[in-house]
Write a protein that holds these residues in place. Structure first.
Motif: not given
Length: 294
Positions: A135-154
């Motif tokens: 339950p602590r884990a979440e697998l996200l299949i996506t581009d890491a560069a885009k994820f990191m950019k979006d995470a920064r914006n959030r």
């Protein structure tokens, strides 16, 4: 009976930047071209099943714990943590997730992997992965560069960011950039740390990171972080991983607060990791200090 050269199934990993190769006598079990990279699984008599991506070794059943334990337990057991959030960038074989989930004080783990087939094939053949249903884990299949950019914006923040990346070819090339370093630096909590790693070669005149030899020499994450001071404190520790090129392997810690991770706070014992090894891994050779800036 001695096996003749003709009967061997020699597989070579080439590091063209230093005209270096190592070879393994292996039997191919599976090969496919995913939308992102060539994925192959081999069987070695001594080392078990071996995962390669674009003809570069990522993990073997025999020695994967050497890398995964040192990547996880040094940053997690080098500080008294509570309620830790972890981001794994890459890590498709699942070994980093397995080690992170061993610690009860880790309350959230996000794993970002671009290629779902690496996850699926690693689960099927290597069987070294952590529990994706935890339950602590979440697998996200996506581009890491885009994820990191979006995470920064959030405004998302993590206490530990582990960069479990393949070499800067194929899908990983998009993360070996200054922009990516800037993004992950902004996604770190004030107490947090980023864990990076790479194989290291020592030559007659200088030392080389595998990142430099496989890709653009200006896209070495360690030198970017050292030079640009996106996170002001950069330190390193070392280990060996027998099937990685040159065997000499470096781990690099990027942080805001400069916490000293060299002193373990737990008596945790792994197959490779132990508190004595934790402390000893921060004893760096003179050539590291001269050529790598540590």
């Amino acid at each position: 009976m001695k096996v003749s050269e003709a009967s061997r199934n020699w597989w070579h990993e080439e590091t063209e930047g230093v005209a270096f190769t190592h070879a393994l006598d292996m039997r191919l079990l599976h090969s496919e071209q995913s939308p992102f990279q060539k994925i192959e699984i081999y069987e070695h008599e001594t080392f078990g099943k071996v995962l390669t991506l674009d003809d570069l070794v990522q993990a073997s059943q025999a020695d994967e714990f050497m890398y995964h334990e040192m990547a996880v337990h040094v940053p997690l057991l080098g500080r008294n943590w509570t309620d830790v959030s972890v981001l794994i960038v890459g890590g498709g074989d699942g070994g980093i997730l397995r080690e992170v989930l061993k610690h009860d004080f880790v309350t959230q783990v996000k794993m970002v992997e671009i290629d779902e087939r690496v996850v699926e094939l690693s689960k099927e053949y290597l069987e070294i992965n952590g529990d994706y249903n935890d339950p602590r884990a979440e697998l996200l299949i996506t581009d890491a560069a885009k994820f990191m950019k979006d995470a920064r914006n959030r405004g998302d923040k993590f206490d530990l960011i582990i960069l479990d990346l393949s070499e800067p070819v194929g899908p990983s090339s998009s993360v070996f950039t200054y922009e990516f370093c800037e993004d992950f630096s902004n996604c770190l909590t004030d107490r947090g740390v980023v864990l990076d790693s790479d194989s290291i070669f020592v030559g007659k005149k200088r030392a080389y990171f595998l990142q430099e030899l496989c890709g653009d020499k200006d896209q070495n994450l360690v030198s970017i972080m050292q030079g640009k001071k996106l996170l002001p404190h950069v330190s390193g520790y070392r280990s060996i991983v027998q099937l990685y090129p040159a065997a000499e392997f470096g781990f690099f810690l990027y942080s805001k607060d400069g916490h000293d991770y060299s002193q373990p706070v737990s008596s945790h014992i792994g197959r490779h990791y132990n508190p004595e090894l934790h402390k000893a891994s921060f004893a760096l050779p003179t050539w590291w200090r001269e050529h790598l800036g540590f």
